[in-house]
Design an enzyme around this catalytic site. Structure first.
Site, PDB file in Angstrom:
ATOM      1  N   THR A  45      51.276  45.875  38.807  1.00  0.00           N
ATOM      2  CA  THR A  45      52.173  46.577  37.903  1.00  0.00           C
ATOM      3  C   THR A  45      52.246  48.059  38.236  1.00  0.00           C
ATOM      4  OG1 THR A  45      51.526  44.978  36.210  1.00  0.00           O
ATOM      5  CG2 THR A  45      52.756  46.892  35.463  1.00  0.00           C
ATOM      6  N   TYR A 133      40.780  38.309  41.267  1.00  0.00           N
ATOM      7  CA  TYR A 133      42.126  38.200  40.694  1.00  0.00           C
ATOM      8  C   TYR A 133      42.881  37.097  41.422  1.00  0.00           C
ATOM      9  CZ  TYR A 133      46.934  39.783  39.563  1.00  0.00           C
ATOM     10  OH  TYR A 133      48.239  39.867  39.173  1.00  0.00           O
ATOM     11  N   LYS A 161      40.238  37.583  36.831  1.00  0.00           N
ATOM     12  CA  LYS A 161      41.531  37.593  36.167  1.00  0.00           C
ATOM     13  C   LYS A 161      42.280  36.349  36.622  1.00  0.00           C
ATOM     14  CE  LYS A 161      45.909  40.150  36.115  1.00  0.00           C
ATOM     15  NZ  LYS A 161      46.644  41.322  36.684  1.00  0.00           N
ATOM     16  N   VAL A 203      44.427  41.109  31.018  1.00  0.00           N
ATOM     17  CA  VAL A 203      45.010  42.191  31.815  1.00  0.00           C
ATOM     18  C   VAL A 203      46.515  42.072  31.615  1.00  0.00           C
ATOM     19  CG1 VAL A 203      45.239  43.228  34.086  1.00  0.00           C
ATOM     20  CG2 VAL A 203      43.094  42.101  33.443  1.00  0.00           C
TER      21      VAL A 203
END
Length: 291
Positions: A45, A133, A161, A203
């Site tokens: 992001t 992740y 994540k 997250v």
């Protein structure tokens, strides 16, 4: 343990693509004032793919300095090169990051053994807390639960994540690694369900525009308050859906611009949100109370 709403923070930019440091300070302050539990700096992001290594580290360091220990800062330091990931993780550790977020290597599609060795090598090279992740929808490489279980025995790998959006699979992982590492959601639309199954946070992209709501949702879900979770999540669901009408972070950067928190800058190959989607995103902001 890092828990709760961990905002996947955007990187504000000028129209020419230069980083807007004043707006970055304002965003950090916005989250400190509105109950966000932690900041993820320069993840997907945050446009990590288009920041050069120097910019990447400067943004991480800037956020750490601005936060000044008030909430955890997690630095995105992953890559599809193990050496590069070690370099970024080392620098984030020097800058004082509380943990680093390491994405599954993208494009080169390593084997499960390759994934295990990649993450083990980084963990052994840099003595900082590390969060794996897994986001196969972006990386074209899926780290299986069995591989995560192997990595859970490495002391400074503290979490993962999980952005698969697969709740049964996530619940199985939570049970398998209980007491060794924690599982965070990386998918806003299904985050509540994963936390109710034992996940310890989210997250979040949505937290960029609705920090209070996402913090309250995470607190309620971690506490197991299903009625409160359902109430809050219903109000946020329009954002969960509409902030992904185009590739993240295109919609959320437009939403923040519409809220007056950042300018219109975004880096190629990403482009500003298509006009045909802007009304839908604005409606979601209004419905959730963000606008």
């Amino acid at each position: 343990m890092i828990t709760g709403s961990l905002v996947a923070l955007v990187t504000p930019m000028f129209p020419n693509g230069d980083i807007h440091w004043e707006h970055l300070d304002n965003l950090v302050d916005f989250h400190l004032e509105n109950g966000t539990h932690g900041i993820v700096a320069v993840g997907t992001t945050g446009e990590s793919a288009t920041l050069d290594p120097d910019e990447h580290c400067r943004v991480v360091g800037h956020i750490i300095k601005r936060v000044n220990g008030r909430i955890p800062v997690i630095a995105g330091t992953g890559g599809n090169s193990t050496r590069e990931a070690i370099e970024l993780t080392t620098e984030a550790h020097k800058l004082g990051a509380d943990a680093c977020l390491l994405v599954v290597p993208y494009y080169n599609k390593p084997t499960q053994e390759g994934l295990y060795r990649h993450f083990r090598t980084i963990a052994e090279a840099v003595p900082v807390n590390q969060i794996l992740y897994n986001v196969p929808g972006r990386t074209a490489c899926d780290m299986l639960n069995d591989t995560v279980e192997r990595l859970a025995d490495i002391p400074n790998i503290i979490g993962i994540k999980d952005a698969t959006g697969n709740i049964p699979r996530g619940a199985d992982l939570i049970r398998a690694v209980e007491g060794r590492l924690v599982v965070y959601s990386g998918d806003d639309a299904t985050a509540a369900d994963l936390m109710l199954a034992g996940g310890k946070g989210n997250v979040s992209v949505t937290a960029n525009v609705a920090p209070r709501g996402m913090s309250a949702l995470c607190e309620a879900a971690i506490a197991g308050n299903k009625d409160e979770v359902a109430r809050i999540n219903e109000s946020l669901m329009p954002l969960h859906r509409k902030l992904f009408l185009e590739a993240n972070p295109i919609p959320v950067k437009w939403a923040l611009q519409r809220m007056g928190l950042i300018g219109e800058g975004i880096r190629l190959p990403l482009t500003p949100l298509d006009e045909k989607f802007r009304g839908e995103v604005e409606d979601a902001l209004i419905a959730s109370g963000a606008l």
